[in-house]
Design a protein around this motif. Structure first.
Motif, PDB file in Angstrom:
ATOM      1  N   PHE A  67       4.004  12.687  -8.338  1.00  0.00           N
ATOM      2  CA  PHE A  67       2.660  12.526  -7.784  1.00  0.00           C
ATOM      3  C   PHE A  67       1.763  13.742  -8.003  1.00  0.00           C
ATOM      4  O   PHE A  67       0.725  13.865  -7.346  1.00  0.00           O
ATOM      5  N   GLU A 114      -0.434  13.179 -13.109  1.00  0.00           N
ATOM      6  CA  GLU A 114      -1.885  13.116 -12.950  1.00  0.00           C
ATOM      7  C   GLU A 114      -2.541  14.366 -13.504  1.00  0.00           C
ATOM      8  O   GLU A 114      -3.600  14.295 -14.152  1.00  0.00           O
ATOM      9  N   SER A 128      -7.253   3.276 -12.458  1.00  0.00           N
ATOM     10  CA  SER A 128      -7.141   1.934 -11.887  1.00  0.00           C
ATOM     11  C   SER A 128      -6.103   1.098 -12.639  1.00  0.00           C
ATOM     12  O   SER A 128      -5.346   0.346 -12.027  1.00  0.00           O
ATOM     13  N   ILE A 162      -2.536   2.229 -11.621  1.00  0.00           N
ATOM     14  CA  ILE A 162      -2.116   1.701 -10.324  1.00  0.00           C
ATOM     15  C   ILE A 162      -1.871   0.202 -10.420  1.00  0.00           C
ATOM     16  O   ILE A 162      -0.912  -0.329  -9.846  1.00  0.00           O
ATOM     17  N   ASN A 191       1.856   0.622  -9.952  1.00  0.00           N
ATOM     18  CA  ASN A 191       2.052   0.338  -8.534  1.00  0.00           C
ATOM     19  C   ASN A 191       1.899  -1.141  -8.213  1.00  0.00           C
ATOM     20  O   ASN A 191       1.975  -1.534  -7.055  1.00  0.00           O
ATOM     21  N   GLN A 193      -5.595  12.681   2.475  1.00  0.00           N
ATOM     22  CA  GLN A 193      -4.397  12.297   1.730  1.00  0.00           C
ATOM     23  C   GLN A 193      -3.150  12.405   2.597  1.00  0.00           C
ATOM     24  O   GLN A 193      -2.283  11.530   2.578  1.00  0.00           O
ATOM     25  N   GLU A 248      -1.045   9.070   3.304  1.00  0.00           N
ATOM     26  CA  GLU A 248       0.279   9.012   2.683  1.00  0.00           C
ATOM     27  C   GLU A 248       1.386   9.190   3.721  1.00  0.00           C
ATOM     28  O   GLU A 248       2.464   8.610   3.597  1.00  0.00           O
ATOM     29  N   SER A 287      -0.574  -4.720  -3.332  1.00  0.00           N
ATOM     30  CA  SER A 287      -1.092  -3.464  -3.866  1.00  0.00           C
ATOM     31  C   SER A 287      -1.837  -3.699  -5.177  1.00  0.00           C
ATOM     32  O   SER A 287      -2.882  -3.090  -5.444  1.00  0.00           O
ATOM     33  N   SER A 300      -5.685  -2.744  -6.177  1.00  0.00           N
ATOM     34  CA  SER A 300      -6.094  -1.967  -7.355  1.00  0.00           C
ATOM     35  C   SER A 300      -7.078  -2.747  -8.217  1.00  0.00           C
ATOM     36  O   SER A 300      -7.950  -2.162  -8.860  1.00  0.00           O
ATOM     37  N   VAL A 318      -3.446   0.214   0.237  1.00  0.00           N
ATOM     38  CA  VAL A 318      -2.758   1.230  -0.568  1.00  0.00           C
ATOM     39  C   VAL A 318      -3.180   1.113  -2.029  1.00  0.00           C
ATOM     40  O   VAL A 318      -3.409   2.117  -2.714  1.00  0.00           O
ATOM     41  N   TRP A 353      -5.034   4.515  -4.046  1.00  0.00           N
ATOM     42  CA  TRP A 353      -4.525   5.384  -5.105  1.00  0.00           C
ATOM     43  C   TRP A 353      -5.552   5.708  -6.175  1.00  0.00           C
ATOM     44  O   TRP A 353      -5.820   6.895  -6.444  1.00  0.00           O
ATOM     45  N   MET A 397      -7.487   9.432  -6.557  1.00  0.00           N
ATOM     46  CA  MET A 397      -7.369  10.112  -7.852  1.00  0.00           C
ATOM     47  C   MET A 397      -8.754  10.464  -8.392  1.00  0.00           C
ATOM     48  O   MET A 397      -8.961  11.563  -8.935  1.00  0.00           O
TER      49      MET A 397
END
Length: 461
Positions: free
Chosen positions: A142, A146, A168, A171, A175, A256, A260, A294, A298, A365, A369, A373
Motif C-alpha cells: 500500500f 503507488e 480507478s 481499484i 480490488n 486515511q 482504513e 467494492s 470503484s 471502500v 481507494w 490516491m
C-alpha cells in the motif's frame, strides 16, 4: 447455498454492468497509446499482486480456527501483523524512497511468499512469524506500488488527470474483479476440491512469484530522494515536518487512518458478525460479494473522477457519512430483530440485513481507494512519498491493535459502532479538507533538504 446470496450477487453484478456499459464521452478520458501501454503493464502487475493478497483474505481467520485457536489468540496473531506493519512499515517505506521503489515491490513479493509458507505450520510461533512478515508486506503493497506509479507517470511526462484513470482502473480490477475471482477460486480450492484451508495460500505464493517476474523484466527503477547524504533518521524528520507543517497532508493522514482502521477492523469482524451461532456461511462467496460491491464503488468513482465535478474533496464527505451509517446496521438489528438461537444453521434474517449493510460499506471502500490516491498524488511531496504514506499507517495500526487486543472485552456490535463513530469523524475532517483544498502545497520538504545541506559542514569533524 441459499438463494439470498445469489440474489445479492446478481443484483450488484447487474448494476456494475449497467454503469460500465452506459459510460459516455463525459465519463472517459482521452489518452495516448504510450500511456495505455504503460497503464496496462501496471494494471497487470498490480492485479497479480492483489490476487496474491485477496486469495488469503477470506481464509486467514478460518485457517487459524481450524488449527484450534480461539478468538483471543487469533486476535493476537492479527495484532502481530498490524504491529509489524507499524514498526517496520515506516522503515521499509523510507528505504523504498531511498533504495528504489522497484526493489521494494520485489521485496513485497518475497516477503509475502515466505509468509504464505508459514501457513502450513499449526505452531503458534511459526504463524506469528508469518503474520510479522505479512505485516511488512502489507506496508509495501500500500505504499511502494503507488509511489512507483506516481513517480514513473510524471517521469514519462503523462498528463496528471490520466493518473486518476489508472487509480480507478487499478481499484476496479485489483480490488474488484480480481478479488471476486480470487474469492471464487479460493472457494473452489477449499470447498469444491477439498484441498484444505491452506491451499489458497499456496496458490497466492505461485501468483506472487509470477508477478515478481513481470516486475523484474518490465519495470524501471525510480527513487524518491536518492541523495547520499539522506539517512533514515533525516527521512523520518523530513516526513514528520511535511505532515506537521501542511494541514492538508495532516488531514489526509488522519482521514486515511480513521477509514482504513475501521476497514481492517471490519475485515476481522465480518465473519463472527455474520455467524454468531456458528452459522454455516460460504466464506469465499460472501467475500466475492463484498468485492463486487467494492467494484461497484470503484465504477462510481471512475465517473466522478473523470468529470472533476463534484470535486473529490466534496463527494468524499458523503461517502464517509454513508459508510458510517452502514456499520451501524448490526447495532440496530440487534435491537430491532430477535437474534437466532439455532446453532450451525444458515444465515439468519438479521444476518441478511447485516450482509446488505456490509455490502454498502464495501461500495464505499471502492470509492475511497481511487479517491484517496488522487488526493495523495496532489498533496504529498514526491521526495518522501513512501515514507509519508507509511507514517499515515502508524496511527492506523495502533488503532487496529487496540481494537483487536480488546476483542473479547466488547461485543462485536459495539466495536462496529466504534468504527461507525470514527468514520463520522472522518467526514468532519473531510469537510475541513474541502475548505482548504485550494491552499497552495507547502515546500517544507525542499526547505528542510536545503537546511540539512547547509548544516552538514557545521557537523563535520
Amino acid at each position: 447455498m441459499e438463494v439470498f446470496y445469489y440474489m445479492v450477487f446478481g443484483a450488484m453484478a447487474a448494476v456494475v454492468a449497467v454503469l460500465e456499459l452506459s459510460k459516455t464521452n463525459k465519463d472517459r478520458i482521452n489518452t495516448s497509446s504510450a500511456f495505455e501501454s504503460f497503464k496496462n503493464n501496471y494494471l497487470l502487475v498490480y492485479s497479480l499482486m492483489m490476487a496474491g493478497d485477496w486469495l488469503q483474505g477470506p481464509y486467514v481467520y478460518y485457517l487459524y480456527s481450524t488449527y484450534g485457536f480461539g478468538k483471543g489468540e487469533i486476535g493476537q496473531l492479527f495484532i502481530a501483523g498490524f504491529g509489524s506493519s507499524m514498526v517496520f512499515g515506516t522503515i521499509v517505506g523510507s528505504l523504498a524512497d531511498k533504495q528504489g521503489r522497484k526493489r521494494a515491490c520485489v521485496t513485497y513479493c518475497i516477503t509475502y511468499i515466505l509468509s504464505c509458507f508459514t501457513k502450513h505450520s499449526p505452531h503458534y510461533k511459526v504463524l506469528m512469524v508469518g503474520r510479522i512478515l505479512g505485516g511488512i508486506a502489507t506496508s509495501l503493497l500500500f505504499s511502494a506500488f503507488e509511489s512507483w506509479l506516481v513517480a514513473e507517470h510524471f517521469k514519462r511526462g503523462f498528463d496528471q488527470q490520466w493518473l486518476s484513470l489508472t487509480f480507478s482502473k487499478a481499484i476496479f480490477l485489483g480490488n474488484g474483479l480480481i478479488a471476486i475471482l480470487s474469492g471464487l477460486f479460493g472457494n473452489m480450492l477449499v470447498d469444491t476440491l477439498s484441498l484444505g484451508p491452506v491451499s489458497p495460500f499456496d496458490a497466492a505464493a505461485i501468483i506472487l512469484a509470477i508477478g515478481m517476474a513481470f516486475i523484474l523484466s518490465s519495470w524501471t527503477e525510480n527513487y524518491g530522494d536518492p541523495s547520499d547524504n539522506k539517512d533514515l533518521l533525516t527521512q523520518f524528520k523530513g516526513a514528520a515536518v511535511a505532515i506537521a507543517s501542511d494541514e492538508k497532508i495532516a488531514l489526509l493522514g488522519a482521514i486515511q487512518s480513521l477509514f482504513e482502521g475501521s476497514m481492517y477492523t471490519f475485515v476481522f469482524l465480518w465473519t463472527p458478525a455474520l455467524s454468531p451461532n456458528d452459522e454455516d456461511i460460504p466464506h469465499g462467496f460472501i467475500f466475492a460479494t463484498f468485492m463486487l460491491a467494492s467494484m461497484l464503488g470503484s465504477s462510481i468513482a471512475s465517473r466522478l473522477l473523470a468529470r472533476n465535478l463534484p470535486t473529490v474533496e466534496s463527494y468524499m464527505q458523503i461517502v464517509f457519512v454513508i459508510s458510517s451509517a452502514s456499520l451501524l446496521l448490526p447495532l440496530l438489528t440487534n435491537f430491532l430483530v430477535a437474534p437466532s438461537k439455532v446453532k450451525g444453521d444458515g444465515l439468519s434474517f438479521s444476518g441478511c440485513l447485516q450482509l446488505l449493510g456490509f455490502c454498502v460499506f464495501e461500495a464505499c471502500v471502492g470509492i475511497f481507494w481511487p479517491s484517496i490516491m488522487k488526493m495523495r498524488s496532489q498533496c504529498i511531496p514526491e521526495e518522501a512519498r513512501s515514507t509519508i504514506m507509511n507514517f499515515f499507517r502508524i496511527p492506523l495500526n495502533i488503532f487496529v491493535c487496540i481494537v483487536l487486543y480488546n476483542v473479547n472485552a466488547f461485543p462485536i456490535t459495539v466495536m462496529l459502532g466504534m468504527c461507525s463513530i470514527f468514520l463520522f469523524v472522518a467526514s468532519i475532517l473531510q469537510r475541513r479538507l474541502l475548505a482548504i483544498a485550494d491552499k497552495p502545497k507547502t515546500e517544507d520538504w525542499t526547505m528542510l533538504k536545503e537546511k540539512n545541506m547547509e548544516d552538514e559542514p557545521l557537523n563535520a569533524p
